[in-house]
Design an enzyme around this catalytic site. Structure first.
Site, short mmCIF file in Angstrom:
data_model
loop_
_atom_site.label_atom_id
_atom_site.label_comp_id
_atom_site.label_asym_id
_atom_site.label_seq_id
_atom_site.Cartn_x
_atom_site.Cartn_y
_atom_site.Cartn_z
N CYS A 139 -9.23 26.04 1.16
CA CYS A 139 -8.09 25.75 0.52
C CYS A 139 -8.05 26.65 -0.93
O CYS A 139 -8.00 27.79 -0.83
CB CYS A 139 -8.26 24.19 -0.07
SG CYS A 139 -6.34 23.48 -0.42
N HIS A 140 -7.99 25.80 -2.05
CA HIS A 140 -8.09 26.77 -3.31
C HIS A 140 -9.44 27.34 -4.05
O HIS A 140 -9.52 27.74 -4.78
CB HIS A 140 -7.35 26.00 -4.42
CG HIS A 140 -5.93 25.68 -3.99
ND1 HIS A 140 -5.54 24.51 -3.46
CD2 HIS A 140 -4.75 26.40 -4.59
CE1 HIS A 140 -4.09 24.45 -3.33
NE2 HIS A 140 -3.77 25.61 -3.97
N GLU A 171 2.14 26.16 -1.46
CA GLU A 171 2.67 25.88 -3.00
C GLU A 171 4.25 25.42 -3.17
O GLU A 171 4.49 24.60 -3.76
CB GLU A 171 2.21 26.96 -3.85
CG GLU A 171 0.72 27.53 -3.47
CD GLU A 171 -0.36 26.46 -4.03
OE1 GLU A 171 0.18 25.38 -4.29
OE2 GLU A 171 -1.50 26.98 -4.17
#
Length: 239
Positions: A139-140, A171
């Site tokens: 993910c991030h 996002e």
């Protein structure tokens, strides 16, 4: 010789308002918990580390849609091994990189804030990469990659590699792109490009998706934490 059968899960130590009514992002719980369980099942010892030795859970990741059943039980059991290690996080100075074979950067939007400057975590991952270990993120978590340098090239370890991570479209769907811009941080797609990597998108922002390129293993979103950890184990076993 293969690196030790021991995994190190990095956790964001940042938190910031992201959701309605100022509710905060932090560690997305299952993005650390699912890899923890996968690694344990595969016979790894597992430790958890953050840049400052502290963390805060992401608000959304504690909601019923994202945390239920066995996951919720483990999270709420303060005596569970996962919870014990999360509540007593290591700091980078506590960690000997030569003792680990897998580095896994868990996430939550908060990792966009602290991972780019997390010199301690970056140094651990860089040394583990040099030692022949698997470097993984979901993910991030990929926000850490531009700072994980291969000393032989002076470039990020993801330069000229294929990686995935949370999509910019995701996002937009969450309505948080402006908040990320206010943090003065790039999206994961932009971060990957800046490090010289080729970003590979999942079919949809929330589909489970993972990419392995050499010893770099990445996953796209919370739904991918489990399969990304499995792919990291597979890459480790192939060493």
């Amino acid at each position: 010789m293969a690196p030790p059968r021991k995994a190190l899960i990095a956790v964001s130590s940042a938190h910031a308002p992201l959701y309605p009514e100022g509710k905060e992002t932090g560690l997305f719980i299952t993005e650390a918990l699912h890899p923890f369980l996968v690694f344990k099942k595969a016979g790894f010892d597992v430790d958890l580390v953050s840049e400052t030795g502290s963390s805060q859970p992401d608000w959304l990741s504690q909601q019923e849609d994202w945390l239920k059943g066995e996951d919720k039980k483990i999270w709420e059991d303060r005596s569970s091994e996962f919870r014990q290690k999360l509540d007593n996080l290591l700091k980078p100075s506590d960690v000997d990189p030569s003792k680990y074979g897998i580095f896994f950067a868990s996430a939550g939007h908060a990792s966009l804030i602290d991972y780019p400057d997390a010199k301690g975590l970056q140094s651990i991952a860089s040394k583990m990469n040099t030692n022949g270990g698997i470097i993984s993120a979901v993910c991030h978590g990929g926000a850490i990659f531009p700072g994980i340098i291969d000393p032989s090239t002076g470039k990020s370890i993801i330069a000229n590699r294929r990686v995935t991570g949370f999509t910019t479209k995701g996002e937009e769907e969450e309505g948080v792109l402006d908040t990320i811009k206010s943090w003065n941080r790039p999206t994961i797609e932009a971060s990957a490009a800046s490090a010289g990597a080729t970003y590979v998108s999942p079919a949809g922002p929330w589909d489970a998706f993972t990419v392995t390129d050499g010893r770099v293993v990445t996953g796209a979103n919370p739904a991918s934490a489990h399969v990304t950890a499995e792919a990291a184990v597979k890459a480790f076993d192939a060493l």
